[in-house]
Design a protein around this motif. Structure first.
Motif, PDB file in Angstrom:
ATOM      1  N   GLY A 239       2.506   9.642  -7.138  1.00 23.91           N
ATOM      2  CA  GLY A 239       1.210   9.058  -6.704  1.00 23.91           C
ATOM      3  C   GLY A 239       1.264   7.429  -5.983  1.00 23.91           C
ATOM      4  O   GLY A 239       0.575   7.360  -5.186  1.00 23.91           O
ATOM      5  N   ALA A 240       2.265   6.713  -6.781  1.00 20.48           N
ATOM      6  CA  ALA A 240       2.341   5.278  -6.213  1.00 20.48           C
ATOM      7  C   ALA A 240       2.938   5.449  -4.889  1.00 20.48           C
ATOM      8  O   ALA A 240       2.470   5.034  -3.977  1.00 20.48           O
ATOM      9  CB  ALA A 240       3.467   4.702  -7.012  1.00 20.48           C
ATOM     10  N   ASP A 241       3.623   6.617  -4.657  1.00 22.22           N
ATOM     11  CA  ASP A 241       4.441   6.714  -3.018  1.00 22.22           C
ATOM     12  C   ASP A 241       3.185   6.809  -2.066  1.00 22.22           C
ATOM     13  O   ASP A 241       3.288   6.493  -1.182  1.00 22.22           O
ATOM     14  CB  ASP A 241       5.286   7.842  -3.249  1.00 22.22           C
ATOM     15  CG  ASP A 241       6.530   7.392  -3.802  1.00 22.22           C
ATOM     16  OD1 ASP A 241       7.314   8.289  -4.201  1.00 22.22           O
ATOM     17  OD2 ASP A 241       6.701   6.413  -4.121  1.00 22.22           O
ATOM     18  N   ILE A 242       2.344   7.687  -2.463  1.00 23.28           N
ATOM     19  CA  ILE A 242       1.356   8.030  -1.472  1.00 23.28           C
ATOM     20  C   ILE A 242      -0.053   6.957  -1.320  1.00 23.28           C
ATOM     21  O   ILE A 242      -0.415   6.705  -0.224  1.00 23.28           O
ATOM     22  CB  ILE A 242       0.289   9.370  -1.620  1.00 23.28           C
ATOM     23  CG1 ILE A 242      -0.232   9.366  -3.075  1.00 23.28           C
ATOM     24  CG2 ILE A 242       1.571  10.728  -1.466  1.00 23.28           C
ATOM     25  CD1 ILE A 242      -1.050  10.361  -3.179  1.00 23.28           C
ATOM     26  N   LEU A 243       0.134   6.065  -2.371  1.00 20.29           N
ATOM     27  CA  LEU A 243      -0.768   4.903  -2.335  1.00 20.29           C
ATOM     28  C   LEU A 243      -0.282   3.746  -1.641  1.00 20.29           C
ATOM     29  O   LEU A 243      -1.142   2.653  -1.307  1.00 20.29           O
ATOM     30  CB  LEU A 243      -1.467   4.736  -3.636  1.00 20.29           C
ATOM     31  CG  LEU A 243      -2.451   5.534  -4.256  1.00 20.29           C
ATOM     32  CD1 LEU A 243      -2.758   5.323  -5.676  1.00 20.29           C
ATOM     33  CD2 LEU A 243      -3.561   5.993  -3.511  1.00 20.29           C
ATOM     34  N   VAL A 244       0.943   3.483  -1.638  1.00 22.64           N
ATOM     35  CA  VAL A 244       1.607   2.464  -0.936  1.00 22.64           C
ATOM     36  C   VAL A 244       1.226   1.763   0.344  1.00 22.64           C
ATOM     37  O   VAL A 244       0.925   0.796   0.719  1.00 22.64           O
ATOM     38  CB  VAL A 244       3.286   2.565  -1.220  1.00 22.64           C
ATOM     39  CG1 VAL A 244       3.793   1.641  -0.150  1.00 22.64           C
ATOM     40  CG2 VAL A 244       3.781   2.425  -2.265  1.00 22.64           C
ATOM     41  N   PRO A 245       0.725   2.982   1.183  1.00 26.62           N
ATOM     42  CA  PRO A 245       0.398   2.461   2.345  1.00 26.62           C
ATOM     43  C   PRO A 245      -0.982   1.723   2.413  1.00 26.62           C
ATOM     44  O   PRO A 245      -1.299   0.908   3.403  1.00 26.62           O
ATOM     45  CB  PRO A 245       0.296   3.878   3.315  1.00 26.62           C
ATOM     46  CG  PRO A 245       1.169   4.563   2.391  1.00 26.62           C
ATOM     47  CD  PRO A 245       1.077   4.286   1.047  1.00 26.62           C
ATOM     48  N   LEU A 246      -1.613   1.924   1.337  1.00 22.12           N
ATOM     49  CA  LEU A 246      -3.162   1.203   1.147  1.00 22.12           C
ATOM     50  C   LEU A 246      -2.651  -0.487   1.014  1.00 22.12           C
ATOM     51  O   LEU A 246      -3.469  -1.221   1.611  1.00 22.12           O
ATOM     52  CB  LEU A 246      -3.739   1.630  -0.055  1.00 22.12           C
ATOM     53  CG  LEU A 246      -4.427   2.857   0.104  1.00 22.12           C
ATOM     54  CD1 LEU A 246      -4.955   3.272  -1.529  1.00 22.12           C
ATOM     55  CD2 LEU A 246      -5.306   3.198   1.086  1.00 22.12           C
TER      56      LEU A 246
END
Ligand SMILES: CSC[C@H]1O[C@H](OP(=O)(O)O)[C@H](O)[C@@H]1O
Length: 340
Positions: free
Chosen positions: A137-144
């Motif tokens: 989950g953190a991996d896909i939110l990092v771009p934010l």
């Protein structure tokens, strides 16, 4: 939680032991642990939400089956315990998934040791799934965070999908905890989540325990918070995910997903694969628990409605897959739901 907080649930002893759990109905004002010595104790703890949250319910029920083997429990009594615990709450599929695993063990080796080993395995696997969900989950939110124009990234969550709801450190909150571990400036917007206030009582408690910035809001404030640009993503847990990706979660989640879509904010479900029910084609088939009216009219002791008023108290709702930007499991994050 912080170091001096006991685990959400733990088995004390060996085959003659018992289940100890935090009584979540007493939080946040009191941190009280209760000991379950009988299958009935576990059933009651699940029913009244002393232990709650799809994965935690499954782990508690697995340990509950172990109590049935005590005092010379026969195979028939252990099977009966599985059937009885399955009547505690209808929506979280993890309950039935865990009981099915315990039933399989009974058929092969009905000894108390074999059952306790299986319950412990379910517990340990859930903790590992929570950690993996947090990382994916953190991996896909990092771009934010990489494209952030504000000093922090706002993530709204609904109900409690933290350590209190699992055998590890949570699902939706595991993502938050991992972002914080990576020193990413996350700010959590916490829906209070009427009527049982899992957000204000439990999620806000877990986040403040860990020193993670958060703001408590009433559920009806979520629209404004999103409109004001304070939220860049919504992440919630789930109690059952159908084969097409429709997800049942705490009542109000569908509303949060609808609001997120209206404000072009990605909405994510974080849940272990043990929450997926491939036997159900769509969310229309997910059984939705209805609970007592008093939870609405006299929730936590405060009288909030006139005597005798008619009440509708569905405990869950279903968010259709088309409103979900991604599903985060221990295996991967996917933007198109598939069972493989
Ligand atoms: C990690 S699953 C948590 C899930 O369970 C909660 O329901 P309840 O508090 O009634 O057990 C809620 O739906 C959470 O998202």
């Amino acid at each position: 939680m912080n170091r001096d907080c006991p685990p959400t649930l733990q088995w004390i002893g060996e085959t003659d032991g018992h289940l100890r759990l935090i009584d979540q109905t007493r939080l946040p004002t009191e941190l009280v642990e209760i000991d379950c010595h009988t299958v009935e104790d576990v059933w009651q703890a699940i029913k009244r939400l002393s232990v709650r949250g799809a994965p935690a319910i499954g782990v508690a029920a697995a340990y509950g089956v172990c109590l049935a083997t005590q005092a010379g429990g026969t195979i028939a009594e252990v099977r009966k315990a599985c059937d009885y615990l399955a009547t505690s709450r209808p929506t979280a599929v993890n309950l039935f998934w865990a009981l099915d695993r315990m039933r399989s063990v009974v058929e092969q080796d009905p000894s108390g040791e074999a059952l306790l080993n299986e319950a412990r395995a379910i517990h340990e696997e859930d903790a590992a799934m929570c950690a993996a969900i947090g990382k994916h989950g953190a991996d896909i939110l990092v771009p934010l965070f990489e494209k952030a124009t504000s000093e922090s990234i706002g993530i709204l969550t609904h109900c409690n999908a933290g350590a209190l709801a699992t055998g590890g450190e949570g699902t939706a909150l595991s993502v938050i905890f991992e972002l914080a571990r990576r020193d990413l400036p996350v700010h959590v917007w916490v829906d209070e989540t009427r009527p049982l206030l899992q957000g204000s009582r439990l999620t806000a408690w877990e986040l403040t325990q860990r020193g993670i910035p958060c703001t408590l809001i009433c559920d009806n404030m979520a629209a404004t918070v999103m409109k004001e640009g304070r939220v860049q993503a919504v992440v919630t847990g789930a109690d059952r995910i159908a084969a097409n990706g429709d997800a049942a979660n705490k009542i109000g989640t569908y509303g949060a997903a609808t609001l997120a879509r209206a404000h072009d904010i990605p909405f994510y479900i974080a849940a272990p694969t043990s929450t997926i029910d491939p036997a159900l084609a769509t969310g229309e088939e997910i059984p939705i628990e209805e609970r007592d009216a008093e939870e609405v009219t006299n929730g936590f002791g405060s009288v909030t409605a006139p005597e005798g008023v008619s009440v509708y108290n569905p405990a869950f709702d279903v968010t259709p897959a088309e409103l979900i930007a991604g599903w985060i499991t221990e295996e991967r994050a996917m933007d198109e739901f598939n069972l493989s």
